[in-house]
Every structure is written in C-alpha cells, then in structure tokens.
Design an enzyme around this catalytic site. Structure first.
Site, mmCIF file in Angstrom:
data_model
loop_
_atom_site.group_PDB
_atom_site.id
_atom_site.type_symbol
_atom_site.label_atom_id
_atom_site.label_comp_id
_atom_site.label_asym_id
_atom_site.label_seq_id
_atom_site.Cartn_x
_atom_site.Cartn_y
_atom_site.Cartn_z
ATOM 1 N N ARG A 170 0.992 -1.224 -0.069
ATOM 2 C CA ARG A 170 0.050 -0.171 -0.183
ATOM 3 C C ARG A 170 0.897 1.194 -0.024
ATOM 4 O O ARG A 170 0.472 2.024 -0.694
ATOM 5 C CB ARG A 170 -0.953 0.050 1.181
ATOM 6 N N LYS A 225 -2.789 6.424 1.225
ATOM 7 C CA LYS A 225 -2.624 6.779 2.660
ATOM 8 C C LYS A 225 -1.720 8.259 2.675
ATOM 9 O O LYS A 225 -0.315 8.107 2.843
ATOM 10 C CB LYS A 225 -1.939 5.719 3.263
ATOM 11 N N GLU A 241 -16.497 6.224 3.593
ATOM 12 C CA GLU A 241 -15.791 5.816 4.819
ATOM 13 C C GLU A 241 -15.836 7.102 5.690
ATOM 14 O O GLU A 241 -16.656 8.188 5.508
ATOM 15 C CB GLU A 241 -14.507 5.373 4.404
HETATM 16 C C1 LIG Z 1 -5.560 3.904 7.643
HETATM 17 C C2 LIG Z 1 -6.800 4.027 7.040
HETATM 18 C C3 LIG Z 1 -7.972 3.095 7.236
HETATM 19 C C4 LIG Z 1 -7.647 1.827 8.040
HETATM 20 O O1 LIG Z 1 -7.020 0.881 7.285
HETATM 21 P P1 LIG Z 1 -6.339 -0.140 8.094
HETATM 22 O O2 LIG Z 1 -5.335 -0.822 7.140
HETATM 23 O O3 LIG Z 1 -7.460 -1.235 8.169
HETATM 24 O O4 LIG Z 1 -5.518 0.216 9.372
HETATM 25 C C5 LIG Z 1 -8.873 3.472 6.925
HETATM 26 N N1 LIG Z 1 -9.498 4.693 6.133
HETATM 27 C C6 LIG Z 1 -8.384 5.567 6.072
HETATM 28 C C7 LIG Z 1 -8.977 6.789 5.307
HETATM 29 C C8 LIG Z 1 -7.149 5.257 6.430
HETATM 30 O O5 LIG Z 1 -6.257 6.189 6.187
#
Ligand SMILES: *Cc1c(COP(=O)(O)O)cnc(C)c1O
Length: 341
Positions: free
Chosen positions: A82, A184, A220
C-alpha cells in the site's frame, strides 16, 4: 531484555518516544542502506517538498505479543504494497517492499521491551512514512526523500468494553472521484481536521463521508472503512475507488466468508439503504472494529437494532474471530502473522 515498567492497560493512543527508529535516505536516484538510530529529530531544509506541497505518505500497523509469547506483526506485506501505491500516486520513489518488512522488524526488535505483554490489550504501533526533503519551490516532485519507521506503545482501544459510537453524515467531502482518497497520504487527513473538530464540538464521535460526485453513496469515515450487516446476516462493505483500502476491512471480509461462512458483498452502498441494515461497524488497525450505534443525518436519526450498549452479534463474532487470529488462539490464514525474529 526487561519489559518497561508501563501501565500498559491504561495507555492512550499517543506518542511516546522509544529508543530506536529506522531511517533511510533517497538521493541521486537510489536509497541508501538505512539503519537504526536513537535520534528522533528530523532536520530538513525550510523549503523541503513536504513542508511546501505536502509530499508525504504513511502507513500504520502493529506489533504485539501472542498468547504463546511470540512477538508478531499482522500482514505487514500489505502495508508495504500500500505504501508503494501511495508513493507512486504522489510521484515519490518506492521503498522496496522486502526492505520495508526488514525495517519494521528491525524497529520492533530494537524496541522489544516496549512490546506490550499478551492480555494487556496494548500494542506497539508502528508508523512507517516517507517525505520529500530537498528544497522545492516551483511545483514539482522532490529529488530527495527520507523513509522512517518509529514505534510507540498504545493502549487498548476499548477501555471497559466496546461501546457503540454515534456518527454524523458530514457536509464536507473527503475525496474526489479521481483524487487521492485511495492512498494513505497526510493531505487526506489535513483536510479532514475541520470536519472532525466540528463533529466533536457537536457531540459526534466520527464523520460519515458520502461520495463527492453524487452525495448518495457511503464512502468511509476520516480513518476507517464501513462494514454493514443486513437483517439476514450478509456482510456488506462499500465499493468505491476513492476509499482507502483498509487491511482490517479486507481481513474481516475474508474472515466473514471463510471462517464464519457468511455471505459477503463489496458493492456500492446508497445512504438510503443504511436504515435497513441490522449492524454497522468501522474497521481499522487501532480498534479492529468500532461498533456504530447511531447515524445522524441533518437531525434525522438512524438507530441500529444492536443499540448503544454493545456490539451487534455478527460484528462481535467478526471482532472476536479476527482478534483470535491476530493473537494466535485461532489458526491464521497462511502469511497473515509475521514473527519478528
Ligand atoms: C489507515 C486508514 C484506514 C484503515 O486501514 P487499516 O489498514 O485497516 O488500518 C481506513 N481509512 C483511511 C482513510 C485510512 O487512512
């Protein structure tokens, strides 16, 4: 090594400086060897690309102690890939995935006495990240970068049980259809701060973002993906190219299908159908699942039948199964649990 004398179960989610971190620098088109250092300070140009144009991406994962006393991490290969995707989208060099795994392992090993004991509910949170370091004033990608991994012990997400939370549908948008919602990047969080501060001021725990183009579909929250459970026990998660692909959510969907024998669907979820679901939860590394009891949309309330006291039954089963897999009390799929040697 002696464990630190820390009240693990009462730790919050905050930064505590630990002895060692990993640093590698990218210059003249290549990454250096990198290594551990005790120096927690970053010294960069006042004109560094990260400071001017927010060229930075990050990851989050945890190391912890299993029931049989091993120190492990959960699916770090997915964090490595990722980070690759995030870096490519922001025109940053890729940090090699095998070296990423080596770096996080090295940081855990070097701070072994900060890995919380089994049963405390606490974990050692790892934060790998990368940023442009050389001066950039005309808008373009930096030429030099730094990759770092530090760790900090964090407490159990749910102190005294997982109480369902209340969220609101926000009028702000998180991510444009062809924007950066799926990576991210710090920039996605900077713009979410106003929405979360005002949500808290108004008494809500989190924001539900809708799709920016039509404002009819569930995306989300600022930092967690949604899972819903239908009244006939199907597990549903929103599909969208502007959602960050949560590793926890992907793991929970696998657990639902292959461990619990539930039907699973990743599809567009219209806000209009949210009122018909039986359960709702938020997925992310820190909490695994936070149950949602209530969603408020401009004064109109959706209250899930599972109520405001405890997790819904399917959410609870999902939570307990994934936690069991992580802690080594339930057999994990191949490759999910990576031991720190
Ligand atoms: C990090 C993140 C998540 C959760 O991801 P995980 O890999 O399960 O920790 C969900 N949404 C956003 C916007 C994120 O930055």
């Amino acid at each position: 090594m002696a464990k630190q004398n820390i009240d693990w179960s009462n730790l919050g989610f905050g930064y505590m400086k630990t002895p060692q971190r990993f640093v590698s620098n990218y210059k003249d088109g290549k990454w250096d060897e990198g290594g551990l250092t005790a120096d927690d300070q970053v010294v960069i140009s006042e004109c560094a690309g990260v400071l001017q144009y927010a060229q930075t991406v990050f990851e989050g994962l945890k190391a912890y102690t299993t029931a049989d006393g091993r120190t492990v991490m959960f699916r770090p290969d997915l964090n490595a890939s990722r980070l690759r995707n995030s870096a490519e989208r922001l025109e940053m060099p890729v940090y090699p995935e095998d070296k990423f795994i080596e770096a996080v392992k090295a940081v855990v090993a070097a701070n072994a006495d900060f890995v919380p004991p089994y049963g405390s509910g606490a974990t050692l949170y790892l934060r790998p990240y990368m940023f442009g370091t050389n001066p950039v004033i005309g808008v373009k990608p930096a030429d030099e970068y730094q990759f770092r991994v530090f760790c900090t012990p964090v407490g159990p997400y749910f102190k005294g049980g997982a109480k369902p939370i209340t969220i609101r549908v926000t009028d702000f948008d998180r991510a444009a259809p062809h924007g950066t919602g799926h990576i991210k990047a710090g920039l996605n969080y900077a713009m979410s701060l106003h929405a979360i501060v005002t949500a808290h001021e108004e008494g809500y725990d989190e924001n539900m973002y809708l799709d920016a183009a039509t404002r009819t579909k569930v995306e989300e929250t600022g930092g967690a993906n949604f899972l819903f459970v239908t009244k006939d026990g199907k597990v549903v998660t929103p599909k969208s190219s502007s959602i960050l692909p949560s590793i926890t959510r992907r793991s929970l969907m696998y657990v639902a299908e292959h461990y619990l024998g539930l039907e699973v669907e990743e599809r567009e979820v219209f806000f209009d159908e949210v009122k018909d679901f039986a359960e709702c939860g938020l997925c992310g590394t820190a909490a695994v699942i936070s149950p949602v009891g209530k969603i408020v949309n401009k004064g109109e309330e959706i209250c899930f039948p599972s109520g405001m006291e405890e997790m819904g039954p399917v959410t609870k089963k999902l939570y307990e199964t994934l936690l069991g897999i992580q802690m080594g009390t339930i057999e994990a799929p191949e490759g999910w649990i990576v031991e720190v040697k």
